[in-house]
Design a protein around this motif. Structure first.
Motif, mmCIF file in Angstrom:
data_model
loop_
_atom_site.group_PDB
_atom_site.id
_atom_site.type_symbol
_atom_site.label_atom_id
_atom_site.label_comp_id
_atom_site.label_asym_id
_atom_site.label_seq_id
_atom_site.Cartn_x
_atom_site.Cartn_y
_atom_site.Cartn_z
ATOM 1 N N PRO A 278 0.866 -1.249 0.211
ATOM 2 C CA PRO A 278 -0.073 -0.002 0.047
ATOM 3 C C PRO A 278 0.696 1.255 -0.137
ATOM 4 O O PRO A 278 1.993 1.504 0.545
ATOM 5 N N PHE A 279 0.228 2.350 -0.638
ATOM 6 C CA PHE A 279 1.164 3.540 -0.960
ATOM 7 C C PHE A 279 1.284 4.359 0.619
ATOM 8 O O PHE A 279 0.124 4.307 1.406
ATOM 9 N N PRO A 280 2.482 4.730 0.733
ATOM 10 C CA PRO A 280 2.584 5.335 2.182
ATOM 11 C C PRO A 280 2.144 7.016 2.338
ATOM 12 O O PRO A 280 2.758 7.631 1.986
ATOM 13 N N GLU A 281 0.950 6.878 2.583
ATOM 14 C CA GLU A 281 0.489 8.183 2.646
ATOM 15 C C GLU A 281 0.980 9.275 3.667
ATOM 16 O O GLU A 281 1.197 10.510 3.318
ATOM 17 N N GLU A 282 1.648 8.569 4.686
ATOM 18 C CA GLU A 282 2.494 9.495 5.500
ATOM 19 C C GLU A 282 3.729 10.341 4.698
ATOM 20 O O GLU A 282 4.236 11.054 5.307
ATOM 21 N N LEU A 283 3.997 9.546 3.480
ATOM 22 C CA LEU A 283 5.223 10.201 2.951
ATOM 23 C C LEU A 283 5.026 11.048 1.725
ATOM 24 O O LEU A 283 6.057 11.405 1.184
ATOM 25 N N ILE A 284 3.651 11.315 1.447
ATOM 26 C CA ILE A 284 3.623 12.003 0.375
ATOM 27 C C ILE A 284 4.166 13.486 0.050
ATOM 28 O O ILE A 284 4.172 13.612 -0.904
ATOM 29 N N ASN A 285 4.422 13.969 1.255
ATOM 30 C CA ASN A 285 4.873 15.288 1.088
ATOM 31 C C ASN A 285 6.151 15.500 1.512
ATOM 32 O O ASN A 285 6.785 16.518 1.869
ATOM 33 N N SER A 286 6.737 14.350 1.981
ATOM 34 C CA SER A 286 8.223 14.110 2.385
ATOM 35 C C SER A 286 9.219 14.375 1.425
ATOM 36 O O SER A 286 9.382 13.476 0.462
ATOM 37 N N VAL A 287 10.156 15.532 1.294
ATOM 38 C CA VAL A 287 10.850 15.586 0.375
ATOM 39 C C VAL A 287 12.036 14.505 0.385
ATOM 40 O O VAL A 287 12.707 14.125 -0.757
ATOM 41 N N THR A 288 12.404 14.004 1.638
ATOM 42 C CA THR A 288 13.426 13.054 1.453
ATOM 43 C C THR A 288 13.022 11.878 1.278
ATOM 44 O O THR A 288 13.614 10.759 1.258
ATOM 45 N N GLN A 289 11.709 11.732 0.844
ATOM 46 C CA GLN A 289 11.228 10.297 0.301
ATOM 47 C C GLN A 289 10.560 10.433 -1.288
ATOM 48 O O GLN A 289 10.748 9.334 -1.857
ATOM 49 N N ASN A 290 10.044 11.731 -1.164
ATOM 50 C CA ASN A 290 9.513 11.506 -2.832
ATOM 51 C C ASN A 290 10.351 12.535 -3.959
ATOM 52 O O ASN A 290 10.049 12.441 -4.874
ATOM 53 N N GLY A 291 11.449 12.935 -3.376
ATOM 54 C CA GLY A 291 12.468 13.551 -4.058
ATOM 55 C C GLY A 291 11.889 14.942 -4.843
ATOM 56 O O GLY A 291 12.132 15.298 -5.758
ATOM 57 N N GLY A 292 10.976 15.612 -4.069
ATOM 58 C CA GLY A 292 10.411 16.923 -4.375
ATOM 59 C C GLY A 292 9.236 16.615 -5.327
ATOM 60 O O GLY A 292 8.755 17.670 -6.212
#
Length: 501
Positions: free
Chosen positions: A40-54
């Motif tokens: 499942p998609f990690p909703e808690e990371l959706i706005n995290s630059v260190t996870q989504n690369g911007g």
């Protein structure tokens, strides 16, 4: 005619065999670490630059579905053994079974970051993802490089998450551009990134430079794609375990590192997955995997734990900036940046007022850019540039300041935890020898016999090696290691032994 047809058939067959041979799979086992779309998609990371690369949330969701499958398919075309694992399930011991590990997403830290007030001071320690004994050949893609590598002292640090789609200033003779998979680099002359001209190093860079297209889409197009990473070039060359390979289009200086290696860690700063890579980039990336296989079992020699340490390039930069032309350029640059920042903040605030969700990066921009940068006068400018070396009398006599900096450059060093700050080693200044001159050793070792100067010599030797020895032990150590010694500024102003020799 029949003989001619037979010869042509044989020629085409041999040509086909040659091409097949040139592209045959390499005997390299690869472990790819990313996000498995079956989880499942990690909703808690959706706005995290260190996870989504911007990436924007929309592009992150889209990328999440396709990125790992695209890498798996691509890698299987080039290598005999390919295994993919979700970053949330990765364990460092898994890398022992593979020649090369590719980190495309950040793994779970074994030690969380520390950010707290202690005795009135902010204590910060980055999260730890790897351990210092991690000696597996590694390729970091984009933002994973500084996020995971900083705590183990790699030079592949976070200068700027602002790398676009093109590379420039390539070391085209590097092995990754030579094989085993054939590469013919295609260059196109394009306008030089504007940011380069705001640094002294860009003074003689032409207005247009040759560029190599790495991926089909970059973040500058404004479609929300993943942003690439560049690392600091200052001090990158000061250890034998590091290689600069290429820079790329970004907002920083011409020496910012987009592709490079430090020890067993390789940084591919560009962000594109294989379906967004150009055909040439696919070949080069595959060559990088093969190239890194040889570094399994090695580790960085010079560890850079403080990414804000000032190297002596800092002094050269000061000297170059201390003139009226640079002052005027800075004023114009600040004015232009203030206009751009105001427009960006206004756009984001309007989005927020409409009830649209902002990303973590958007919120950071609003917080950081809501106040305009103050435009300095000449005195303020001289003080900003010269920082710890500023004196009021230098305002009307910058040539004296430049001479002072030039005369004392060889004696300057930084404390391990200092923030872009240098100081003069008064001990070495008394001896008249620079800290990066190997002659420092026989001079200081000999002075250990001098009762009046032995304590000073001990301080110098400990400051630049971290060791304490008797004179006899120092003599033995120096004789055995003098041909293997190198001085690193980025690694903490230390003399280290080149263990690759």
């Amino acid at each position: 005619m029949k003989n001619l047809r037979e010869k042509m058939t044989l020629f085409l067959l041999l040509l086909a065999l040659g091409l097949t041979y040139g592209q045959q799979k390499q005997d390299v086992s690869v472990l790819y670490v990313g996000f498995d779309p079956s989880i499942p998609f990690p909703e808690e990371l959706i706005n995290s630059v260190t996870q989504n690369g911007g990436m924007t949330p929309e592009r992150f969701r889209e990328d999440y579905k396709t990125r790992l499958p695209e890498f798996k398919k691509y890698l299987q075309d080039y290598f005999e053994v390919v295994k993919t694992i979700d970053a949330r399930n990765y364990k460092t011991e898994m890398s022992a079974d593979y020649d090369v590990t590719i980190f495309d997403q950040t793994i779970e830290p074994w030690k969380p970051k520390v950010s707290e007030m202690v005795d009135g001071n902010m204590k910060y320690e980055p999260a730890k993802y790897l351990t210092e004994d991690f000696d597996h050949a590694t390729i970091f893609i984009g933002h994973t490089s500084p996020v995971m590598g900083q705590s183990v002292g790699t030079k592949l640090d976070w200068l700027c998450l602002c790398l676009d789609a093109d590379a420039h200033h390539l070391k085209t003779d590097h092995p990754i551009f030579k094989g085993p998979f054939p590469v013919e680099l295609t260059f196109e002359t394009k306008p030089t990134p504007e940011g380069i001209f705001h640094y002294p190093s860009g003074k003689h860079v032409p207005k247009e430079i040759p560029m190599w297209r790495v991926q089909k889409e970059g973040y500058i197009e404004g479609k929300g794609y993943r942003v690439g990473m560049v690392s600091r070039g200052d001090g990158f060359f000061d250890s034998p375990d590091a290689e600069y390979i290429s820079s790329g289009v970004n907002t920083k200086d011409v020496g910012a590192v987009a592709i490079g290696r430090h020890g067993n860690f390789f940084m591919w700063g560009f962000s594109g997955s294989p379906d967004y890579m150009t055909d040439e980039a696919k070949q080069v990336f595959a060559n990088a995997v093969v190239y890194m296989k040889q570094f399994k079992g090695q580790k960085p020699i010079a560890r850079k734990y403080n990414d804000r340490i000032a190297t002596k390039d800092y002094i050269d930069d000061m000297i170059e900036r201390l003139d009226k032309d640079s002052f005027e350029d800075t004023r114009l640059y600040y004015e232009d940046m203030n206009k751009q920042m105001a427009q960006t903040v206004e756009t984001l605030k309007k989005k927020k007022e409409k009830g649209e969700q902002l990303t973590e990066m958007d919120e950071m921009i609003i917080k950081a850019q809501s106040k305009p940068m103050p435009i300095p006068n000449w005195e303020q400018y001289v003080q900003q540039v010269s920082r710890e070396f500023f004196k009021p009398e230098y305002v009307d006599n910058v040539e004296a300041l430049k001479q002072f900096l030039s005369d004392n450059r060889k004696y300057m060093y930084s404390e391990p935890d200092a923030f872009y700050s240098l100081q003069i080693d008064e001990d070495l200044k008394k001896l008249g020898v620079g800290n990066d001159e190997k002659t420092m050793f026989p001079m200081c070792i000999d002075l250990l016999k001098d009762a009046g100067k032995s304590e000073m010599s001990k301080r110098i030797l400990k400051r630049y090696t971290g060791m304490e020895k008797t004179q006899k032990e120092w003599n033995h150590w120096y004789v055995n290691n003098q041909d293997k010694l190198f001085f690193t500024e980025a690694g903490g102003y230390k003399w280290l032994i080149d263990t690759t020799k």
